[in-house]
Design a protein around this motif. Structure first.
Motif, mmCIF file in Angstrom:
data_model
loop_
_atom_site.group_PDB
_atom_site.id
_atom_site.type_symbol
_atom_site.label_atom_id
_atom_site.label_comp_id
_atom_site.label_asym_id
_atom_site.label_seq_id
_atom_site.Cartn_x
_atom_site.Cartn_y
_atom_site.Cartn_z
ATOM 1 N N ALA A 120 0.811 -1.215 0.000
ATOM 2 C CA ALA A 120 0.000 0.000 0.000
ATOM 3 C C ALA A 120 0.843 1.263 0.000
ATOM 4 C CB ALA A 120 -0.921 0.001 1.223
ATOM 5 N N ARG A 121 0.367 2.270 -0.719
ATOM 6 C CA ARG A 121 0.999 3.588 -0.665
ATOM 7 C C ARG A 121 0.640 4.312 0.624
ATOM 8 N NH1 ARG A 121 0.416 2.257 -5.785
ATOM 9 N NH2 ARG A 121 2.087 2.792 -7.238
ATOM 10 N N ASN A 122 -0.579 4.110 1.098
ATOM 11 C CA ASN A 122 -1.008 4.734 2.356
ATOM 12 C C ASN A 122 -0.835 3.732 3.503
ATOM 13 O OD1 ASN A 122 -3.048 2.999 1.480
ATOM 14 N ND2 ASN A 122 -4.647 4.151 2.535
ATOM 15 N N ALA A 123 0.339 3.141 3.579
ATOM 16 C CA ALA A 123 0.597 2.076 4.554
ATOM 17 C C ALA A 123 0.541 2.599 5.981
ATOM 18 C CB ALA A 123 1.963 1.453 4.285
ATOM 19 N N SER A 124 0.249 1.694 6.905
ATOM 20 C CA SER A 124 0.251 2.042 8.322
ATOM 21 C C SER A 124 1.681 2.147 8.825
ATOM 22 C CB SER A 124 -0.504 0.983 9.124
ATOM 23 O OG SER A 124 0.226 -0.239 9.146
ATOM 24 N N ALA A 125 1.859 2.811 9.949
ATOM 25 C CA ALA A 125 3.195 2.918 10.550
ATOM 26 C C ALA A 125 3.728 1.542 10.906
ATOM 27 C CB ALA A 125 3.134 3.805 11.791
ATOM 28 N N ALA A 126 2.844 0.659 11.419
ATOM 29 C CA ALA A 126 3.274 -0.700 11.764
ATOM 30 C C ALA A 126 3.705 -1.465 10.519
ATOM 31 C CB ALA A 126 2.146 -1.441 12.475
ATOM 32 N N GLY A 127 2.964 -1.297 9.422
ATOM 33 C CA GLY A 127 3.322 -1.968 8.177
ATOM 34 C C GLY A 127 4.632 -1.478 7.616
ATOM 35 N N LEU A 128 4.857 -0.172 7.682
ATOM 36 C CA LEU A 128 6.109 0.403 7.191
ATOM 37 C C LEU A 128 7.296 -0.109 8.009
ATOM 38 C CD1 LEU A 128 4.924 4.078 6.621
ATOM 39 C CD2 LEU A 128 5.496 2.408 4.843
ATOM 40 N N ARG A 129 7.128 -0.155 9.328
ATOM 41 C CA ARG A 129 8.217 -0.634 10.177
ATOM 42 C C ARG A 129 8.513 -2.099 9.903
ATOM 43 N NH1 ARG A 129 6.944 -0.885 16.402
ATOM 44 N NH2 ARG A 129 5.673 -2.571 15.565
#
Length: 396
Positions: A120-129
């Protein structure tokens, strides 16, 4: 047979044929199989058009090809032909590989085991980490990370693997930087990793270019891992290409309360490998059989052409751009920056996260983000858990 390198004259001919409108990878392969060389195919095209009753093909003049080769050389970029030994082997083995690609950086990375990470481009902070940590762990184990340099998961994957090796496949020209906030990352990958594109320098991408890019992302990789993706995400199309190319499809499970997890969860229901750790990915890649070229298909090699008119069936196997126009083309038109509070809300998910991590992902000072979080808590948008962790409220 794959010669070590095309001559300058042959390179011009390949470039002219590849840049001729309506000739995609399939048409290019058919013409080469029929006529033996790009030069002979170029000479034959006007006659083939007359046979079919089509308009005369708009073949670029030799001067245009020479000018493009000069620009490529000045930019420190390499043009690789499908027949050359330096052309990435995994990409060469997909159905109808692009006849030419442009590369800049460490080409040797494409010869190492590669895994695509998209989401996702609008990923969650948890997903990005999690994505960044997973990319770093895989890179430390010798796996090169491939992605599309988009916002969100793509950028996190590249950043996590920058020191160990990452490949960015671009929909536009290698000199077209999008999104603007990836300016430094783009140049860092050009120095430390590898940039890949199949369109000319200076090209701004259109809707049609994104599926082509996604096909290259999966084609360069042994497998594709999806981290957060909505049900209509372009990441799922990359996963579909991977399945069609015989590559492994993997997905990170997510909360059923988060729309960004539904695409990945659907892939898991459809049989994708469930990924929770670096070790899960490594176990799958270690059991992946060596990638071999497919047997020649009728019309793509040998004497499979029915007649000369077949050479004009150029768009067979070309990905359909229509289903990507919303999921992918939106990134070409920059949107106004979201309000600070909206940016913070977009990073929240059902997965608990600390305020410090949110501040880092949102690029907002901790003092400012705490004021935003207090406001969101009072509005009932977030829940504060023991230990100060935050998550999106179930009622929001």
């Amino acid at each position: 047979m794959r010669p070590e390198e095309l001559s300058y004259s042959e390179r011009c001919d390949w470039l002219r044929l590849a840049r001729t409108p309506r000739i995609g990878p399939v048409g290019f392969a058919k013409l080469l199989a029929r006529f033996g060389s790009a030069e002979a195919a170029i000479d034959a095209l006007p006659g083939l058009a007359r046979t079919r009753g089509s308009s005369r093909p708009n073949i670029p003049p030799r001067s245009a090809a020479e000018a493009e080769l000069d620009a490529i050389d000045r930019a420190g970029v390499r043009l690789l032909a499908r027949c050359e030994v330096d052309y990435p082997h995994t990409l060469a083995c997909i159905p109808a590989p692009p006849p030419l690609i442009l590369v800049k950086g460490r080409l040797e990375l494409a010869a190492q085991p590669c895994c695509a990470m998209v989401g996702a481009r609008n990923a969650s902070a948890a997903g990005l980490r999690f994505c960044r940590e997973l990319a770093h762990g895989l890179g430390s184990a010798g796996v090169v990370i491939v992605s599309g340099l988009a916002r969100g998961i793509d950028g996190a994957a590249h950043a996590g693997a920058l020191e160990t090796g990452t490949i960015a496949v671009l929909a536009g020209g290698l000199d077209y930087i999008y999104p603007p906030e990836h300016y430094e990352l783009h140049h860092a990958i050009a120095r430390q990793g590898l940039l890949v594109s199949e369109v000319p320098l200076g090209t701004l991408p259109t809707a049609r270019d994104f599926p082509r890019r996604n096909r290259l992302i999966s084609g360069l990789s042994l497998g594709v891992l999806v981290v957060e993706a909505a049900l209509k995400s372009g990441s799922l199309i990359t996963a579909r290409f991977a399945a069609e190319q015989g590559r492994d499809v993997m997905a990170v499970p997510g909360s059923p309360l988060d729309p960004r997890a539904r695409g990945g969860n659907q892939l898991l229901r459809d049989g994708a490998h469930l990924i929770e750790s670096v070790e899960d990915v490594l176990a799958i890649l270690e059991n992946t059989p060596a990638i071999q070229p497919e047997a020649p298909r009728p019309g793509l090699a040998g004497s499979g052409l029915k007649d000369e008119a077949d050479a004009f069936d150029f768009d067979a196997l070309e990905p359909d751009a229509s289903e990507f126009e919303q999921a992918e083309f939106e990134q070409v038109e920059p949107t106004p920056p979201a309000a600070t509070a909206d940016r913070v809300k977009a990073l929240l998910s059902p997965t608990p996260i600390s305020a410090d991590e949110l501040a880092r992902q949102a690029a907002i000072p901790v003092g400012q983000i705490r004021a935003i979080l207090l406001e969101l808590e009072m509005e009932g948008k977030i829940d504060v858990l023991p230990g100060g962790l935050l998550q999106m409220s179930n009622s929001s």
